[in-house]
Motif scaffolding. Sequence first.
Motif, PDB file in Angstrom:
ATOM      1  N   ALA A 126       0.830  -1.209   0.000  1.00  0.00           N
ATOM      2  CA  ALA A 126       0.000   0.000   0.000  1.00  0.00           C
ATOM      3  C   ALA A 126       0.863   1.258   0.000  1.00  0.00           C
ATOM      4  CB  ALA A 126      -0.935  -0.002   1.200  1.00  0.00           C
ATOM      5  N   THR A 127       1.961   1.232   0.746  1.00  0.00           N
ATOM      6  CA  THR A 127       2.867   2.378   0.794  1.00  0.00           C
ATOM      7  C   THR A 127       3.505   2.627  -0.564  1.00  0.00           C
ATOM      8  OG1 THR A 127       3.338   1.929   3.128  1.00  0.00           O
ATOM      9  CG2 THR A 127       4.897   3.330   1.941  1.00  0.00           C
ATOM     10  N   LEU A 128       3.919   1.569  -1.229  1.00  0.00           N
ATOM     11  CA  LEU A 128       4.539   1.712  -2.545  1.00  0.00           C
ATOM     12  C   LEU A 128       3.550   2.219  -3.577  1.00  0.00           C
ATOM     13  CD1 LEU A 128       6.781  -1.471  -2.609  1.00  0.00           C
ATOM     14  CD2 LEU A 128       7.573   0.868  -2.981  1.00  0.00           C
ATOM     15  N   ILE A 129       2.338   1.700  -3.545  1.00  0.00           N
ATOM     16  CA  ILE A 129       1.319   2.141  -4.502  1.00  0.00           C
ATOM     17  C   ILE A 129       1.056   3.633  -4.338  1.00  0.00           C
ATOM     18  CG2 ILE A 129      -1.129   1.941  -5.099  1.00  0.00           C
ATOM     19  CD1 ILE A 129      -0.858  -1.086  -4.493  1.00  0.00           C
ATOM     20  N   SER A 130       1.009   4.103  -3.107  1.00  0.00           N
ATOM     21  CA  SER A 130       0.781   5.529  -2.856  1.00  0.00           C
ATOM     22  C   SER A 130       1.966   6.379  -3.298  1.00  0.00           C
ATOM     23  CB  SER A 130       0.517   5.760  -1.362  1.00  0.00           C
ATOM     24  OG  SER A 130      -0.656   5.103  -0.949  1.00  0.00           O
ATOM     25  N   ALA A 131       3.164   5.823  -3.216  1.00  0.00           N
ATOM     26  CA  ALA A 131       4.374   6.587  -3.523  1.00  0.00           C
ATOM     27  C   ALA A 131       4.630   6.743  -5.018  1.00  0.00           C
ATOM     28  CB  ALA A 131       5.580   5.911  -2.877  1.00  0.00           C
ATOM     29  N   TYR A 132       3.954   5.963  -5.848  1.00  0.00           N
ATOM     30  CA  TYR A 132       4.180   6.004  -7.295  1.00  0.00           C
ATOM     31  C   TYR A 132       2.854   6.183  -8.044  1.00  0.00           C
ATOM     32  CZ  TYR A 132       8.974   4.488  -6.432  1.00  0.00           C
ATOM     33  OH  TYR A 132      10.284   4.417  -6.007  1.00  0.00           O
ATOM     34  N   PRO A 133       2.234   7.359  -7.905  1.00  0.00           N
ATOM     35  CA  PRO A 133       0.918   7.584  -8.538  1.00  0.00           C
ATOM     36  C   PRO A 133       0.963   7.547 -10.059  1.00  0.00           C
ATOM     37  CG  PRO A 133       1.817   9.641  -7.686  1.00  0.00           C
ATOM     38  CD  PRO A 133       2.699   8.545  -7.161  1.00  0.00           C
ATOM     39  N   GLU A 134       2.165   7.701 -10.638  1.00  0.00           N
ATOM     40  CA  GLU A 134       2.266   7.666 -12.094  1.00  0.00           C
ATOM     41  C   GLU A 134       2.097   6.260 -12.667  1.00  0.00           C
ATOM     42  OE1 GLU A 134       6.515   7.229 -10.527  1.00  0.00           O
ATOM     43  OE2 GLU A 134       4.632   8.209  -9.964  1.00  0.00           O
ATOM     44  N   ILE A 135       2.235   5.246 -11.826  1.00  0.00           N
ATOM     45  CA  ILE A 135       2.021   3.872 -12.282  1.00  0.00           C
ATOM     46  C   ILE A 135       0.525   3.581 -12.262  1.00  0.00           C
ATOM     47  CG2 ILE A 135       2.450   1.441 -11.754  1.00  0.00           C
ATOM     48  CD1 ILE A 135       5.180   2.245 -10.697  1.00  0.00           C
ATOM     49  N   GLN A 136      -0.015   3.246 -13.419  1.00  0.00           N
ATOM     50  CA  GLN A 136      -1.461   3.113 -13.576  1.00  0.00           C
ATOM     51  C   GLN A 136      -1.994   1.740 -13.201  1.00  0.00           C
ATOM     52  OE1 GLN A 136      -1.987   4.127 -17.701  1.00  0.00           O
ATOM     53  NE2 GLN A 136      -0.873   6.058 -17.491  1.00  0.00           N
ATOM     54  N   THR A 137      -1.181   0.713 -13.370  1.00  0.00           N
ATOM     55  CA  THR A 137      -1.634  -0.664 -13.152  1.00  0.00           C
ATOM     56  C   THR A 137      -0.666  -1.379 -12.230  1.00  0.00           C
ATOM     57  OG1 THR A 137      -2.591  -0.723 -15.377  1.00  0.00           O
ATOM     58  CG2 THR A 137      -2.227  -2.840 -14.277  1.00  0.00           C
TER      59      THR A 137
END
Length: 241
Positions: free
Chosen positions: A109-120
């Motif tokens: 969850a932390t990584l997903i939040s840290a890289y908003p430019e990654i769409q999938t």
Amino acid sequence: MNQHTTKREEMHLSEEDMALVASFHPYRANQFALSALQNSSKVNVITTEEQIAFLPREGASVGLIFYPGARVESEAYAVFLHEIAKWGYATFLPKMPLDLAIFARNRAATLISAYPEIQTWVLGGHSMGGGMACEFVVTHKNVRGLLLYGTFPGCDLSNREELAVTLIYGTHDAVIAPEQVTRSRSNLPEQTQYIEISGGTHSFFGDYGQQDGDGQATISHEEARLQILKASQALLHQFVQ
């Protein structure tokens, strides 16, 4: 509050419990794995206290977060994750408390939040790490794919018709036997792809030596790696627009 106290609270362990778990034999990344922690012509490698990121120099719209197996250093999976990043996917290896993903199953969850430019996003994992990845996906329906190495799901994802899943296992795996994989099929969606590595073992999904209790391989580690990477690429390629 110091860093060690924070991590202990995250794991819900007493001082005595931490000492006991820390005494278990860890599996260290070998030199081949450590060599993949260097930048390459296509990939920038960023290592922090919390994770290792393999970022394609030309950017990426698809990200893979991979949870390591129990008591295995995250670095042991660097060869796989670096190679996948060369194909244009951002890949991440979270560093787990005491090398056990069960104590930090929500690190993604932390990584997903840290890289908003990654769409999938695709979540993956080996052995216990795969089990914790499954649990994360149960409660995070924004994750589009699941990549499992040498594991079986203990949670129920059978109704996730939109989830792309690939489960790769070795026929000579004596840690997670093929029979355990077969018995768990009802927990995964019907569209799940099962990839058998004939002659492969549990230890072949990383670069940390022979795991205790594992079987004897009848193919080379390199041949198994090529098959594992091919199946991994097939899953990730589904999300390329």
